[in-house]
Design a protein around this motif. Structure first.
Motif, PDB file in Angstrom:
ATOM      1  N   ARG A 246       0.601  -1.285  -0.282  1.00  8.46           N
ATOM      2  CA  ARG A 246       0.414  -0.108   0.344  1.00  8.46           C
ATOM      3  C   ARG A 246       0.923   0.895  -0.268  1.00  8.46           C
ATOM      4  O   ARG A 246       0.256   2.229  -0.936  1.00  8.46           O
ATOM      5  CB  ARG A 246      -0.791   0.123   0.971  1.00  8.46           C
ATOM      6  CG  ARG A 246      -2.031  -0.845   0.622  1.00  8.46           C
ATOM      7  CD  ARG A 246      -3.335  -0.700   1.830  1.00  8.46           C
ATOM      8  NE  ARG A 246      -3.932  -1.382   2.089  1.00  8.46           N
ATOM      9  CZ  ARG A 246      -4.596  -2.255   2.189  1.00  8.46           C
ATOM     10  NH1 ARG A 246      -3.177  -2.672   3.796  1.00  8.46           N
ATOM     11  NH2 ARG A 246      -4.976  -3.560   2.777  1.00  8.46           N
ATOM     12  N   ILE A 247       2.254   1.242   0.221  1.00  9.03           N
ATOM     13  CA  ILE A 247       2.962   2.100   0.144  1.00  9.03           C
ATOM     14  C   ILE A 247       3.873   2.021  -1.081  1.00  9.03           C
ATOM     15  O   ILE A 247       4.490   1.487  -1.127  1.00  9.03           O
ATOM     16  CB  ILE A 247       4.008   2.159   1.698  1.00  9.03           C
ATOM     17  CG1 ILE A 247       3.137   2.340   2.530  1.00  9.03           C
ATOM     18  CG2 ILE A 247       4.687   3.655   1.343  1.00  9.03           C
ATOM     19  CD1 ILE A 247       3.950   2.096   4.066  1.00  9.03           C
ATOM     20  N   THR A 248       3.556   2.911  -2.078  1.00  5.74           N
ATOM     21  CA  THR A 248       3.838   2.787  -3.449  1.00  5.74           C
ATOM     22  C   THR A 248       5.300   3.490  -3.226  1.00  5.74           C
ATOM     23  O   THR A 248       5.626   2.934  -4.615  1.00  5.74           O
ATOM     24  CB  THR A 248       3.082   4.450  -4.171  1.00  5.74           C
ATOM     25  OG1 THR A 248       3.625   5.356  -3.455  1.00  5.74           O
ATOM     26  CG2 THR A 248       1.909   4.080  -4.251  1.00  5.74           C
ATOM     27  N   ASP A 249       6.172   3.412  -2.903  1.00  2.00           N
ATOM     28  CA  ASP A 249       7.901   4.093  -2.944  1.00  2.00           C
ATOM     29  C   ASP A 249       8.761   2.446  -2.579  1.00  2.00           C
ATOM     30  O   ASP A 249       9.543   2.780  -2.196  1.00  2.00           O
ATOM     31  CB  ASP A 249       8.258   5.361  -2.354  1.00  2.00           C
ATOM     32  CG  ASP A 249       7.726   6.020  -1.192  1.00  2.00           C
ATOM     33  OD1 ASP A 249       6.559   5.131  -0.837  1.00  2.00           O
ATOM     34  OD2 ASP A 249       8.097   6.829  -0.827  1.00  2.00           O
ATOM     35  N   ILE A 250       7.636   1.757  -1.660  1.00  2.00           N
ATOM     36  CA  ILE A 250       8.566   0.575  -1.421  1.00  2.00           C
ATOM     37  C   ILE A 250       8.781  -0.038  -2.539  1.00  2.00           C
ATOM     38  O   ILE A 250       7.981  -0.661  -3.520  1.00  2.00           O
ATOM     39  CB  ILE A 250       7.992  -0.339  -0.408  1.00  2.00           C
ATOM     40  CG1 ILE A 250       7.872   0.656   0.873  1.00  2.00           C
ATOM     41  CG2 ILE A 250       8.693  -1.034  -0.320  1.00  2.00           C
ATOM     42  CD1 ILE A 250       6.945  -0.134   1.945  1.00  2.00           C
ATOM     43  N   PRO A 251      10.213  -0.657  -2.723  1.00  2.00           N
ATOM     44  CA  PRO A 251      10.674  -1.207  -4.003  1.00  2.00           C
ATOM     45  C   PRO A 251       9.473  -2.834  -3.433  1.00  2.00           C
ATOM     46  O   PRO A 251       9.284  -2.849  -2.651  1.00  2.00           O
ATOM     47  CB  PRO A 251      12.106  -1.410  -3.579  1.00  2.00           C
ATOM     48  CG  PRO A 251      12.058  -0.342  -3.458  1.00  2.00           C
ATOM     49  CD  PRO A 251      11.081   0.119  -1.853  1.00  2.00           C
ATOM     50  N   LEU A 252       8.597  -2.566  -4.618  1.00  2.00           N
ATOM     51  CA  LEU A 252       8.125  -4.490  -5.169  1.00  2.00           C
ATOM     52  C   LEU A 252       8.897  -5.492  -4.302  1.00  2.00           C
ATOM     53  O   LEU A 252       8.197  -6.221  -4.076  1.00  2.00           O
ATOM     54  CB  LEU A 252       7.528  -4.380  -6.544  1.00  2.00           C
ATOM     55  CG  LEU A 252       6.835  -5.406  -7.165  1.00  2.00           C
ATOM     56  CD1 LEU A 252       5.640  -5.185  -6.641  1.00  2.00           C
ATOM     57  CD2 LEU A 252       6.452  -5.920  -8.825  1.00  2.00           C
ATOM     58  N   SER A 253      10.156  -5.709  -4.946  1.00  2.00           N
ATOM     59  CA  SER A 253      10.699  -6.813  -4.397  1.00  2.00           C
ATOM     60  C   SER A 253      10.860  -7.591  -3.001  1.00  2.00           C
ATOM     61  O   SER A 253      10.255  -8.265  -2.689  1.00  2.00           O
ATOM     62  CB  SER A 253      12.031  -6.935  -4.859  1.00  2.00           C
ATOM     63  OG  SER A 253      12.447  -5.884  -4.770  1.00  2.00           O
ATOM     64  N   ILE A 254      10.576  -5.724  -2.226  1.00  2.00           N
ATOM     65  CA  ILE A 254      10.286  -5.773  -1.364  1.00  2.00           C
ATOM     66  C   ILE A 254       9.175  -6.210   0.067  1.00  2.00           C
ATOM     67  O   ILE A 254       8.809  -6.997   0.317  1.00  2.00           O
ATOM     68  CB  ILE A 254      11.601  -4.320  -0.590  1.00  2.00           C
ATOM     69  CG1 ILE A 254      12.617  -4.424  -1.185  1.00  2.00           C
ATOM     70  CG2 ILE A 254      11.191  -4.696   1.467  1.00  2.00           C
ATOM     71  CD1 ILE A 254      13.700  -3.533  -0.479  1.00  2.00           C
ATOM     72  N   SER A 255       8.438  -5.175  -0.961  1.00  2.00           N
ATOM     73  CA  SER A 255       6.728  -5.327  -0.891  1.00  2.00           C
ATOM     74  C   SER A 255       6.700  -7.387  -0.231  1.00  2.00           C
ATOM     75  O   SER A 255       5.189  -7.451   0.124  1.00  2.00           O
ATOM     76  CB  SER A 255       6.343  -4.868  -0.666  1.00  2.00           C
ATOM     77  OG  SER A 255       5.762  -4.690  -2.466  1.00  2.00           O
ATOM     78  N   GLU A 256       6.776  -7.321  -1.992  1.00  2.00           N
ATOM     79  CA  GLU A 256       6.677  -8.820  -2.284  1.00  2.00           C
ATOM     80  C   GLU A 256       6.960  -9.567  -1.672  1.00  2.00           C
ATOM     81  O   GLU A 256       6.346 -11.337  -0.821  1.00  2.00           O
ATOM     82  CB  GLU A 256       6.533  -9.115  -4.077  1.00  2.00           C
ATOM     83  CG  GLU A 256       5.544  -9.087  -4.744  1.00  2.00           C
ATOM     84  CD  GLU A 256       4.251  -9.122  -4.414  1.00  2.00           C
ATOM     85  OE1 GLU A 256       4.066  -9.895  -4.524  1.00  2.00           O
ATOM     86  OE2 GLU A 256       3.938  -8.097  -4.494  1.00  2.00           O
ATOM     87  N   SER A 257       8.219  -9.223  -0.660  1.00  2.00           N
ATOM     88  CA  SER A 257       9.268 -10.872  -0.012  1.00  2.00           C
ATOM     89  C   SER A 257       7.988 -10.185   0.866  1.00  2.00           C
ATOM     90  O   SER A 257       8.280 -11.401   2.176  1.00  2.00           O
ATOM     91  CB  SER A 257      10.535 -10.259   0.259  1.00  2.00           C
ATOM     92  OG  SER A 257      11.421 -10.229  -0.810  1.00  2.00           O
ATOM     93  N   LEU A 258       7.611  -9.950   1.794  1.00  2.00           N
ATOM     94  CA  LEU A 258       6.910  -9.392   3.141  1.00  2.00           C
ATOM     95  C   LEU A 258       5.921 -10.437   3.427  1.00  2.00           C
ATOM     96  O   LEU A 258       5.306 -11.114   4.300  1.00  2.00           O
ATOM     97  CB  LEU A 258       6.686  -7.995   3.444  1.00  2.00           C
ATOM     98  CG  LEU A 258       6.447  -7.806   5.119  1.00  2.00           C
ATOM     99  CD1 LEU A 258       6.711  -8.223   6.089  1.00  2.00           C
ATOM    100  CD2 LEU A 258       5.761  -6.338   5.197  1.00  2.00           C
ATOM    101  N   ARG A 259       4.955 -10.148   2.004  1.00  2.00           N
ATOM    102  CA  ARG A 259       4.254 -10.349   1.614  1.00  2.00           C
ATOM    103  C   ARG A 259       3.929 -12.147   1.800  1.00  2.00           C
ATOM    104  O   ARG A 259       3.515 -13.476   2.083  1.00  2.00           O
ATOM    105  CB  ARG A 259       3.021 -10.196   0.213  1.00  2.00           C
ATOM    106  CG  ARG A 259       2.613  -8.804   0.305  1.00  2.00           C
ATOM    107  CD  ARG A 259       1.340  -8.686   0.685  1.00  2.00           C
ATOM    108  NE  ARG A 259       0.019  -9.702   0.549  1.00  2.00           N
ATOM    109  CZ  ARG A 259      -0.328 -10.648   1.077  1.00  2.00           C
ATOM    110  NH1 ARG A 259      -0.161 -11.262   1.903  1.00  2.00           N
ATOM    111  NH2 ARG A 259      -1.561 -11.157   0.027  1.00  2.00           N
TER     112      ARG A 259
END
Length: 269
Positions: A246-259
């Motif tokens: 939901r936070i747009t400037d977090i790199p996708l790879s990092i947010s996906e890793s958390l998911r």
């Protein structure tokens, strides 16, 4: 909200009798359809909004249209609803700064967030600084602050001795104003507890942010039910504990890793 009280002030070896501003606290006994539902220790403002928010987050009402009447006199609030025989929550006392316990609840039975809200980290930092700039806290040192924001900016900022009270007040305010809660996010001065998370889930508020800490149970619930928790927002720093997408400037790879971590944890529960 506060009263000047005389006290002995010490500074090193020097002591003097002076006045000091102290935050007010009062009991509010809430009766629903003739039955005592709650006694809350609250700050003495926005009592109507507190009652509405409490009824909503406890599942006693699903909409303000279900309320027939609210009568508040001194330290008593009496509410009539359109479903007078509905089973109420257990009678309890909520102390200032405290909420209910989530440990006995089945996380899977809590509602999931449904929202397309997105934010950027700079907005979060700016809003935290704005919302938590409380002159009352500076004056008394004894107040919690909860702010509600959406894409247009500030919806409302509430101060109370208890952060759970403040959240109920702000939810009650939003319900009366017919604000779309799925498009809002919450800023709070204190710890993000499981009870704060439960209330946000009930109201379908997708993001809760604090300059302070959170708890493991709050994170577990948030990850399972789709809520974003952001803590320790100070200067340029922040910790994102769940749903970083939901936070747009977090790199996708990092947010996906958390998911992926969230999914694995959900399988283990």
């Amino acid at each position: 909200m506060y009263r000047e009280v005389d006290c002995i002030k010490g500074d090193g070896d020097s002591f003097d009798l002076e006045m000091h501003p102290v935050i007010e606290e009062m009991p509010l006994a809430v009766t629903v359809n003739g039955r005592h539902a709650l006694t809350a220790m609250v700050s003495p403002d926005m009592l109507r909004e507190f009652v509405i928010g409490f009824l909503y987050t406890e599942g006693i009402i699903k909409d303000t249209d279900e309320i027939e009447s609210i009568k508040i006199e001194d330290t008593n609030a009496s509410i009539l609803t359109k479903s007078p025989f509905k089973i109420l929550v257990s009678k309890k006392t909520v102390l200032s700064g405290c909420g209910g316990s989530m440990s006995y609840l089945d996380i899977a039975k809590l509602p999931e967030i449904e929202s397309d809200l997105i934010l950027d980290s700079e907005t979060i930092r700016t809003v935290v600084k704005e919302a938590l700039d409380s002159q009352l806290h500076v004056l008394t040192g004894g107040i919690h602050v909860v702010g509600m924001y959406n894409a247009k900016g500030k919806v409302c900022v509430v101060e109370d001795i208890g952060r759970h009270n403040a959240l109920d007040k702000i939810i009650g305010y939003a319900l009366e104003k017919n604000i779309d809660l799925s498009s809002t996010y919450i800023i709070c001065s204190g710890r993000i507890s499981s009870e704060m998370v439960r209330k946000c889930l009930t109201a379908n508020i997708p993001v809760v942010v604090s300059r302070g800490a959170t708890t493991t149970l709050a994170i577990d619930i948030a990850r399972s039910r789709g809520l974003t928790i952001v803590g320790f927002v100070r200067s340029k720093k922040m910790n994102v504990y769940s749903r970083g997408n939901r936070i747009t400037d977090i790199p996708l790879s990092i947010s996906e890793s958390l998911r992926e971590d969230e999914k694995e944890e959900s399988k283990m529960k």
